[in-house]
Design a protein around this motif. Structure first.
Motif, PDB file in Angstrom:
ATOM      1  N   HIS A  21       0.839  -1.195   0.000  1.00 49.17           N
ATOM      2  CA  HIS A  21       0.000   0.000   0.000  1.00 49.17           C
ATOM      3  C   HIS A  21       0.878   1.251   0.000  1.00 49.17           C
ATOM      4  N   ALA A  22       2.003   1.190   0.690  1.00 51.55           N
ATOM      5  CA  ALA A  22       2.900   2.345   0.763  1.00 51.55           C
ATOM      6  C   ALA A  22       3.531   2.642  -0.599  1.00 51.55           C
ATOM      7  N   GLN A  23       3.889   1.611  -1.358  1.00 47.62           N
ATOM      8  CA  GLN A  23       4.447   1.832  -2.693  1.00 47.62           C
ATOM      9  C   GLN A  23       3.419   2.515  -3.595  1.00 47.62           C
ATOM     10  N   ILE A  24       2.184   2.058  -3.528  1.00 44.11           N
ATOM     11  CA  ILE A  24       1.140   2.622  -4.371  1.00 44.11           C
ATOM     12  C   ILE A  24       0.890   4.081  -3.987  1.00 44.11           C
ATOM     13  N   ARG A  25       0.830   4.354  -2.697  1.00 46.22           N
ATOM     14  CA  ARG A  25       0.622   5.737  -2.252  1.00 46.22           C
ATOM     15  C   ARG A  25       1.814   6.625  -2.616  1.00 46.22           C
ATOM     16  N   ALA A  26       3.020   6.083  -2.495  1.00 51.16           N
ATOM     17  CA  ALA A  26       4.223   6.850  -2.838  1.00 51.16           C
ATOM     18  C   ALA A  26       4.250   7.169  -4.333  1.00 51.16           C
ATOM     19  N   ALA A  27       3.889   6.206  -5.148  1.00 47.08           N
ATOM     20  CA  ALA A  27       3.884   6.427  -6.595  1.00 47.08           C
ATOM     21  C   ALA A  27       2.855   7.487  -6.965  1.00 47.08           C
ATOM     22  N   GLY A  32       1.869  13.296  -8.242  1.00 50.86           N
ATOM     23  CA  GLY A  32       0.951  14.362  -7.893  1.00 50.86           C
ATOM     24  C   GLY A  32      -0.498  14.015  -8.196  1.00 50.86           C
ATOM     25  N   TRP A  33      -0.808  12.717  -8.194  1.00 52.65           N
ATOM     26  CA  TRP A  33      -2.148  12.240  -8.513  1.00 52.65           C
ATOM     27  C   TRP A  33      -3.007  12.130  -7.266  1.00 52.65           C
ATOM     28  N   THR A  34      -4.287  12.402  -7.429  1.00 55.13           N
ATOM     29  CA  THR A  34      -5.273  12.086  -6.400  1.00 55.13           C
ATOM     30  C   THR A  34      -5.684  10.628  -6.602  1.00 55.13           C
ATOM     31  N   ALA A  35      -6.422  10.097  -5.644  1.00 54.46           N
ATOM     32  CA  ALA A  35      -6.950   8.746  -5.806  1.00 54.46           C
ATOM     33  C   ALA A  35      -7.881   8.679  -7.013  1.00 54.46           C
ATOM     34  N   ARG A  94      11.087  14.230 -13.064  1.00 56.60           N
ATOM     35  CA  ARG A  94       9.915  15.023 -13.457  1.00 56.60           C
ATOM     36  C   ARG A  94      10.357  16.407 -13.868  1.00 56.60           C
ATOM     37  N   ILE A  95       9.775  16.886 -14.937  1.00 54.89           N
ATOM     38  CA  ILE A  95      10.072  18.240 -15.402  1.00 54.89           C
ATOM     39  C   ILE A  95       8.979  19.152 -14.860  1.00 54.89           C
TER      40      ILE A  95
END
Length: 97
Positions: A21-27, A32-35, A94-95
């Motif tokens: 779950h932490a990897q998914i949230r970190a990614a 800069g994505w919301t759920a 990221r640019i």
């Protein structure tokens, strides 16, 4: 001098069934994505995204996890496991917009 290759080895891809779950949230945070953004990019429901981001066992179909991984992969994210067993993410630079 002794060389410790495990300390300097490249991380390896994390198998889909062990994405944390932490990897998914970190990614998601890295991009800069919301759920809701992740749900739209992966084609899975918002409630599925929320479930995969909760710690502990999750009742989510493998194909949904694979869809989430695919959405991140298309945007330059890799899920990795380091030599010491720590899970993480790797992404292209990221640019700023």
């Amino acid at each position: 001098m002794t060389h410790h290759s495990a300390m300097h080895s490249e991380p390896v891809e994390t198998p889909t069934d062990t994405l944390s779950h932490a990897q998914i949230r970190a990614a998601r945070a890295y991009l800069g994505w919301t759920a809701l953004d992740l749900a739209a990019a992966s084609g899975v429901s918002f409630s599925t995204v929320r479930r995969v981001e909760l710690p502990g066992p999750r009742a989510v179909r493998d194909e949904n996890i694979e869809a989430i991984r695919g959405a991140f992969t298309r945007h330059g994210i890799r899920f990795v496991t380091h030599a010491d067993g720590a899970l993480g993410i790797a992404g292209r630079a990221r640019i700023p917009s």
